[in-house]
Design a protein around this motif. Structure first.
Motif, PDB file in Angstrom:
ATOM      1  N   TRP A 195     -14.227  19.431  -3.639  1.00 20.43           N
ATOM      2  CA  TRP A 195     -15.046  18.907  -4.731  1.00 20.43           C
ATOM      3  C   TRP A 195     -16.465  18.655  -4.244  1.00 20.43           C
ATOM      4  O   TRP A 195     -17.446  18.977  -4.922  1.00 20.43           O
ATOM      5  CB  TRP A 195     -14.437  17.620  -5.306  1.00 20.43           C
ATOM      6  CG  TRP A 195     -14.982  17.320  -6.662  1.00 20.43           C
ATOM      7  CD1 TRP A 195     -14.448  17.682  -7.857  1.00 20.43           C
ATOM      8  CD2 TRP A 195     -16.225  16.661  -6.964  1.00 20.43           C
ATOM      9  NE1 TRP A 195     -15.275  17.273  -8.881  1.00 20.43           N
ATOM     10  CE2 TRP A 195     -16.363  16.645  -8.364  1.00 20.43           C
ATOM     11  CE3 TRP A 195     -17.214  16.075  -6.188  1.00 20.43           C
ATOM     12  CZ2 TRP A 195     -17.451  16.064  -8.999  1.00 20.43           C
ATOM     13  CZ3 TRP A 195     -18.310  15.501  -6.819  1.00 20.43           C
ATOM     14  CH2 TRP A 195     -18.417  15.496  -8.217  1.00 20.43           C
ATOM     15  N   ALA A 218     -19.684  20.444  -5.770  1.00 16.41           N
ATOM     16  CA  ALA A 218     -20.716  19.607  -6.386  1.00 16.41           C
ATOM     17  C   ALA A 218     -22.073  19.835  -5.714  1.00 16.41           C
ATOM     18  O   ALA A 218     -23.100  19.887  -6.392  1.00 16.41           O
ATOM     19  CB  ALA A 218     -20.324  18.135  -6.299  1.00 16.41           C
ATOM     20  N   SER A 250     -25.117  13.420 -13.458  1.00 13.30           N
ATOM     21  CA  SER A 250     -23.774  13.699 -12.938  1.00 13.30           C
ATOM     22  C   SER A 250     -22.886  14.396 -13.968  1.00 13.30           C
ATOM     23  O   SER A 250     -21.992  15.156 -13.593  1.00 13.30           O
ATOM     24  CB  SER A 250     -23.106  12.414 -12.454  1.00 13.30           C
ATOM     25  OG  SER A 250     -22.961  11.504 -13.520  1.00 13.30           O
ATOM     26  N   THR A 251     -23.135  14.189 -15.244  1.00 14.80           N
ATOM     27  CA  THR A 251     -22.356  14.874 -16.279  1.00 14.80           C
ATOM     28  C   THR A 251     -22.594  16.381 -16.214  1.00 14.80           C
ATOM     29  O   THR A 251     -21.659  17.165 -16.366  1.00 14.80           O
ATOM     30  CB  THR A 251     -22.719  14.330 -17.676  1.00 14.80           C
ATOM     31  OG1 THR A 251     -22.483  12.913 -17.687  1.00 14.80           O
ATOM     32  CG2 THR A 251     -21.892  14.987 -18.764  1.00 14.80           C
ATOM     33  N   ARG A 268     -20.606  17.624 -13.236  1.00 15.56           N
ATOM     34  CA  ARG A 268     -19.169  17.651 -13.534  1.00 15.56           C
ATOM     35  C   ARG A 268     -18.797  18.822 -14.451  1.00 15.56           C
ATOM     36  O   ARG A 268     -17.705  19.346 -14.371  1.00 15.56           O
ATOM     37  CB  ARG A 268     -18.723  16.327 -14.155  1.00 15.56           C
ATOM     38  CG  ARG A 268     -18.670  15.197 -13.165  1.00 15.56           C
ATOM     39  CD  ARG A 268     -18.314  13.887 -13.878  1.00 15.56           C
ATOM     40  NE  ARG A 268     -18.198  12.784 -12.971  1.00 15.56           N
ATOM     41  CZ  ARG A 268     -17.089  12.413 -12.359  1.00 15.56           C
ATOM     42  NH1 ARG A 268     -15.978  13.073 -12.553  1.00 15.56           N
ATOM     43  NH2 ARG A 268     -17.080  11.386 -11.558  1.00 15.56           N
ATOM     44  N   ASP A 325     -11.630  16.757 -10.683  1.00 10.19           N
ATOM     45  CA  ASP A 325     -12.297  15.488 -10.428  1.00 10.19           C
ATOM     46  C   ASP A 325     -12.117  15.108  -8.969  1.00 10.19           C
ATOM     47  O   ASP A 325     -11.100  15.451  -8.355  1.00 10.19           O
ATOM     48  CB  ASP A 325     -11.693  14.375 -11.294  1.00 10.19           C
ATOM     49  CG  ASP A 325     -12.034  14.526 -12.764  1.00 10.19           C
ATOM     50  OD1 ASP A 325     -13.207  14.826 -13.056  1.00 10.19           O
ATOM     51  OD2 ASP A 325     -11.140  14.335 -13.602  1.00 10.19           O
ATOM     52  N   PRO A 365     -19.078  11.423  -6.299  1.00 10.16           N
ATOM     53  CA  PRO A 365     -20.291  12.051  -6.839  1.00 10.16           C
ATOM     54  C   PRO A 365     -21.566  11.338  -6.402  1.00 10.16           C
ATOM     55  O   PRO A 365     -22.549  11.982  -6.027  1.00 10.16           O
ATOM     56  CB  PRO A 365     -20.101  11.977  -8.353  1.00 10.16           C
ATOM     57  CG  PRO A 365     -18.623  11.930  -8.532  1.00 10.16           C
ATOM     58  CD  PRO A 365     -18.115  11.118  -7.373  1.00 10.16           C
ATOM     59  N   ARG A 408     -20.849   9.682 -20.824  1.00 11.19           N
ATOM     60  CA  ARG A 408     -19.441   9.748 -20.437  1.00 11.19           C
ATOM     61  C   ARG A 408     -18.697   8.527 -20.977  1.00 11.19           C
ATOM     62  O   ARG A 408     -19.128   7.392 -20.801  1.00 11.19           O
ATOM     63  CB  ARG A 408     -19.287   9.805 -18.918  1.00 11.19           C
ATOM     64  CG  ARG A 408     -19.778  11.115 -18.348  1.00 11.19           C
ATOM     65  CD  ARG A 408     -19.458  11.247 -16.882  1.00 11.19           C
ATOM     66  NE  ARG A 408     -18.022  11.386 -16.726  1.00 11.19           N
ATOM     67  CZ  ARG A 408     -17.316  10.794 -15.788  1.00 11.19           C
ATOM     68  NH1 ARG A 408     -17.886  10.005 -14.913  1.00 11.19           N
ATOM     69  NH2 ARG A 408     -16.008  10.983 -15.708  1.00 11.19           N
TER      70      ARG A 408
END
Length: 109
Positions: free
Chosen positions: A25, A29, A45-46, A49, A55, A62, A85
């Motif tokens: 992840w 990311a 961060s959205t 993602r 996740d 994150p 979110r």
């Protein structure tokens, strides 16, 4: 006298350490943030993602990725906004953008 060797968390004595469950992840990311930073647009961060499947195993991961890239000079704070979110319940989120160096290179390395 009997001595024991302390095992790393989540391992048994004599066994190799278990791979960090967040390593995939984190790598994904980091790549997503590099891609977004090169655009010159702001992101949060959205947005990251949305580009990274699954996740992380801990909600702080994150933030650690963003902090590392910020400290390295590849992204900078562009402002703050209300998070969209549901889990954040309207809390503040940081807006980021690639630094001039990352935008000029067209790709953050």
């Amino acid at each position: 006298m009997i001595t024991t060797q302390a095992a790393a968390p989540d391992t048994l004595p004599g066994m190799p350490p278990v791979e960090d469950p967040n390593s995939y992840w984190t790598a994904a990311a980091t790549a997503a943030i590099r891609q977004l930073a090169a655009t010159g647009r702001t992101f949060d961060s959205t947005d990251v993602r949305a580009l990274v499947p699954g996740d992380p195993t801990h909600p702080n991961v994150p933030g650690l990725v963003f902090a590392r890239l910020h400290k390295s000079g590849l992204i900078e704070v562009a402002g703050y906004a209300k998070s969209g979110r549901r889990e954040r319940r309207g809390g503040a989120t940081t807006l980021w953008r690639g630094t001039r160096r990352s935008r000029e290179a067209g790709e953050v390395r």
